[in-house]
Design an enzyme around this catalytic site. Structure first.
Site, mmCIF file in Angstrom:
data_model
loop_
_atom_site.group_PDB
_atom_site.id
_atom_site.type_symbol
_atom_site.label_atom_id
_atom_site.label_comp_id
_atom_site.label_asym_id
_atom_site.label_seq_id
_atom_site.Cartn_x
_atom_site.Cartn_y
_atom_site.Cartn_z
ATOM 1 N N SER A 124 0.830 -1.204 0.000
ATOM 2 C CA SER A 124 0.000 0.000 0.000
ATOM 3 C C SER A 124 0.863 1.251 0.000
ATOM 4 O O SER A 124 1.971 1.249 0.556
ATOM 5 C CB SER A 124 -0.889 0.000 1.255
ATOM 6 O OG SER A 124 -1.483 1.260 1.457
ATOM 7 N N TYR A 149 -2.351 -0.513 9.943
ATOM 8 C CA TYR A 149 -2.558 -1.027 8.585
ATOM 9 C C TYR A 149 -1.278 -0.880 7.769
ATOM 10 O O TYR A 149 -0.805 -1.829 7.135
ATOM 11 C CB TYR A 149 -3.709 -0.273 7.907
ATOM 12 C CG TYR A 149 -3.841 -0.580 6.429
ATOM 13 C CD1 TYR A 149 -4.282 -1.827 5.994
ATOM 14 C CD2 TYR A 149 -3.520 0.383 5.466
ATOM 15 C CE1 TYR A 149 -4.388 -2.112 4.644
ATOM 16 C CE2 TYR A 149 -3.635 0.101 4.112
ATOM 17 C CZ TYR A 149 -4.067 -1.147 3.709
ATOM 18 O OH TYR A 149 -4.170 -1.428 2.368
#
Length: 333
Positions: A124, A149
């Site tokens: 990401s 995350y």
């Protein structure tokens, strides 16, 4: 194999692979993080194809994943299954530990024992964390994540490297930059904004709109992913431990940004959406949220050099396509 096959990217990728003649096994646990009916509708498009097989499994289930890798011989694995969302990682950190760390560990073990030729996995843009030098480059240090995350995605890159080193398993990590488009995720801004504008309710605009994002259209993402799948990671002969490069390795491992390399101001994004809907938004201007960053921008030179591709769909094209899909899917005149 595609994990997260009922997801936004997974289902779109699956369709493209099936259309070009690949056989695809899709894995998904169909969790209720967002509307399960949307996931089932995406899945239904895949299940129309003869060469698709669906496995209702959770990648966290070690035994089930081991069995799956024994039953099938996969040329490539694309791991898109993950607990997504920066903000939700503050509310429910355990979900990220399970899916993104334990689950990915099970994938790597399956690839190792199953003789998989290429393990590709979703990282990401959030791994860039506290970095402020733009555009973000794969060669930059990414040791300062600002959400769990992001930390879990950085951990995936490190876990994959260890397997590349130990077992010569080709692994490529893809740092996705704000993906949007038809069949998207309801927890993401474009979906929320569209719903809010159509229902005449205020839309949440964080950091009072002073945000910049490298919005990347779904078809561009999928094209990049397929090119990467077809080009397994190779050891970099120039790599040296005295000045280690963060993007490549002496092992068959590497990471790529997949972004549009054309950052757009959030207020411009909303403006294009208003034009597409023919309706003005009511804005709820809010402070910056914990775990978020004010700007993202992808350096895509490596992707272009490595697989000959650069995403280029502008929001002026991508947003109207999403709006058309949204109205059709929800039956809005």
């Amino acid at each position: 194999m595609i994990t997260g096959a009922a997801g936004f990217i997974g289902s779109t990728l699956g369709l493209r692979l099936l259309e070009r003649g690949d056989e695809v096994v899709g894995v998904d646990n169909l969790n209720d993080y967002y509307d399960v009916n949307l996931k089932k509708a995406r899945l239904a498009r895949l299940q129309e194809k003869e060469a698709f097989e669906f496995k209702h499994l959770d990648i966290v289930d070690r035994g089930a994943m081991a069995d799956l890798f024994q039953q099938h011989s996969f040329d490539a694995v694309m791991n898109l299954a993950a607990q997504a969302g920066v903000r939700y990682s503050i509310e429910n950190p355990a979900a990220y530990i399970d899916a993104n760390l334990v689950g990915f560990g099970n994938i790597l073990e399956g690839c190792r024992h199953g003789g998989v030729k290429h393990c590709v996995f979703a990282s990401s843009s959030s791994v860039y964390g506290a970095n402020t030098k733009l555009p973000f480059s794969e060669h930059d240090n990414v040791d300062h994540p600002v959400s769990l995350y992001a930390a879990s995605k950085k951990a995936n890159e490190l876990m994959a490297h260890s397997y590349s080193h130990l077992y010569a398993l080709p692994c490529t990590g893809l740092r996705f930059f704000t993906v949007y488009g038809p069949w998207g995720r309801p927890d993401m801004a474009l979906f929320k904004f569209t719903k809010g504008i159509l229902e005449d309710t205020p839309i949440p605009v964080f950091n009072e709109g002073n945000m910049v994002r490298d919005f990347t259209y779904i078809d561009d993402i999928v094209e990049g992913v397929i090119r990467v799948i077809d080009n397994p990671a190779q050891p970099d002969p120039e790599w040296g431990g005295d000045a280690p490069d963060s993007a490549t390795s002496y092992a068959p491992w590497r990471v790529y940004n997949i972004g549009n390399n054309n950052p757009v101001k959030l207020m411009r994004y909303i403006e294009v959406l208003e034009e597409s809907l023919g309706k003005k938004a009511k804005l709820d201007l809010l402070p910056m949220q914990d775990g978020d960053v004010p700007a993202t921008s992808a350096d895509t030179a490596d992707l272009s050099a490595g697989v000959g591709y650069k995403p280029d769909t502008p929001v002026e094209v991508g947003i109207p396509r999403f709006v058309q899909w949204y109205k059709e899917y929800y039956g809005i005149k």
